[in-house]
Write an enzyme that holds these catalytic residues in place. Sequence first.
Site, PDB file in Angstrom:
ATOM      1  N   SER A   1       0.900  -1.314   0.232  1.00 26.70           N
ATOM      2  CA  SER A   1      -0.254  -0.200   0.254  1.00 26.70           C
ATOM      3  C   SER A   1       1.051   1.197   0.220  1.00 26.70           C
ATOM      4  O   SER A   1       2.106   1.189   0.292  1.00 26.70           O
ATOM      5  CB  SER A   1      -1.151   0.127   1.070  1.00 26.70           C
ATOM      6  OG  SER A   1      -1.877  -1.145   1.391  1.00 26.70           O
TER       7      SER A   1
HETATM    8  N1  SAH Z   1      -0.604  -5.320   4.396  1.00 25.53           N
HETATM    9  C1  SAH Z   1       0.995  -5.491   2.880  1.00 25.53           C
HETATM   10  C2  SAH Z   1       0.342  -5.186   1.253  1.00 25.53           C
HETATM   11  C3  SAH Z   1      -1.170  -5.765   1.345  1.00 25.53           C
HETATM   12  S1  SAH Z   1      -1.936  -7.023  -0.413  1.00 25.53           S
HETATM   13  C4  SAH Z   1       1.945  -5.070   2.666  1.00 25.53           C
HETATM   14  O1  SAH Z   1       2.444  -4.330   3.901  1.00 25.53           O
HETATM   15  O2  SAH Z   1       3.265  -5.253   1.913  1.00 25.53           O
HETATM   16  C5  SAH Z   1      -3.161  -8.214   0.629  1.00 25.53           C
HETATM   17  C6  SAH Z   1      -2.139  -8.543   1.056  1.00 25.53           C
HETATM   18  O3  SAH Z   1      -3.529  -9.759   1.134  1.00 25.53           O
HETATM   19  C7  SAH Z   1      -1.735 -10.334  -1.025  1.00 25.53           C
HETATM   20  O4  SAH Z   1      -0.076 -10.537  -0.073  1.00 25.53           O
HETATM   21  C8  SAH Z   1      -2.463 -11.798  -0.362  1.00 25.53           C
HETATM   22  O5  SAH Z   1      -2.012 -12.666  -1.008  1.00 25.53           O
HETATM   23  C9  SAH Z   1      -3.331 -11.544   1.021  1.00 25.53           C
HETATM   24  N2  SAH Z   1      -4.180 -11.741   0.857  1.00 25.53           N
HETATM   25  C10 SAH Z   1      -5.680 -11.807   0.213  1.00 25.53           C
HETATM   26  N3  SAH Z   1      -6.984 -12.867   0.649  1.00 25.53           N
HETATM   27  C11 SAH Z   1      -5.958 -13.490   1.856  1.00 25.53           C
HETATM   28  C12 SAH Z   1      -6.291 -14.391   3.037  1.00 25.53           C
HETATM   29  N4  SAH Z   1      -7.762 -14.555   2.480  1.00 25.53           N
HETATM   30  N5  SAH Z   1      -5.731 -14.712   3.978  1.00 25.53           N
HETATM   31  C13 SAH Z   1      -4.370 -14.079   4.245  1.00 25.53           C
HETATM   32  N6  SAH Z   1      -3.936 -13.260   3.162  1.00 25.53           N
HETATM   33  C14 SAH Z   1      -4.719 -13.025   2.467  1.00 25.53           C
END
Ligand code: SAH
Length: 312
Positions: free
Chosen positions: A69
């Site tokens: 993000s």
């Molecule tokens: N917080 C992160 C960015 C998140 S992007 C950072 O600081 O870099 C969103 C992430 O959520 C992705 O990596 C995706 O793979 C993950 N995601 C999606 N669905 C999910 C789920 N059900 N459980 C865990 N992770 C999930």
Amino acid sequence: MSPEEFDDSRFERSRRQMVEGQLRHRGIADERVLAAMGRVPRHLFVGGPVRWAAYEDEPLPIGSGQTISQPYMVARMTELLELERDSRVLEVGTGSGYQAAVLAEIAGEVWTVERHPELAERARRLLEDLGYHNVHVEQGDGSMGLPRQAPYDAIVVTAASPGVPPSLTDQLVVGGRMVIPVGGQVNQRLRLIRRRPDGLRETDVLGCRFVPLIGAQGHPSAESRRVRVLVEGRVQGVWFRESTREEAERRGVRGWVRNLADGRVEAVFEGEPAGVDALVEWVRRGPERAVVTGVTASSEPPQGERGFRVKG
Ligand code: SAH
């Protein structure tokens, strides 16, 4: 000055500019959040090709089709959580691990769940190398939370959810805060939810764009699996096809089932890998009156089946 030191000081300067220009200037007032984001080396959480842009005012790709993000969004979400030195925090969507590091700078203990095994592994290693011993990375579907370590003082979901999963709000302490983007796969609204003694209080914060939360309480996976099974034994005249259809529909699996002239049953299952696999397991036992003596299952490319049909 070695090239690395030169790099470090250049990144440090960009980081200070990010904190002042993108965060403080836009209204992030919590000094603990500003200090945390002034310390975490964001450029180490984004991969080589986009490293130079680590401190820019935008989200960036981190591999596996996912994004880290924008700094302002990380700051705003963290601020809304009202963390204390001893807070226990859950993050759903580890991604690069950057948000987890920011949380770990402020809070006591952080659990973070990532669905993609490679991302989880990479984040775990980097957080460890950087000395964030109060972060625990788990691989799996975080849309149901992490009940093992519940309750949490704060929960942050960093992927877009179609709704507010009750399994997550159930894992908050009374007085706890949760921040979550709620909406469609493209645009969402960031919501702040407080668990009060008398229920949940929800506040709308701002519009946002996150990658989808994929899982049991999130959006369905776009990945599809197709498996063809042949079932041998006493499998005809025992309500096999109707039971298979019921089981398939219950799991949202598509495809068809039919009796073969040689006494076997043939079926095709298509849908979310977990659902398809569960159905193949079910077929190994079959309905009550069936006696299954053998099952062969083979994968084939998905063909976009719709609904589930019992063929003649
Ligand atoms: N917080 C992160 C960015 C998140 S992007 C950072 O600081 O870099 C969103 C992430 O959520 C992705 O990596 C995706 O793979 C993950 N995601 C999606 N669905 C999910 C789920 N059900 N459980 C865990 N992770 C999930």
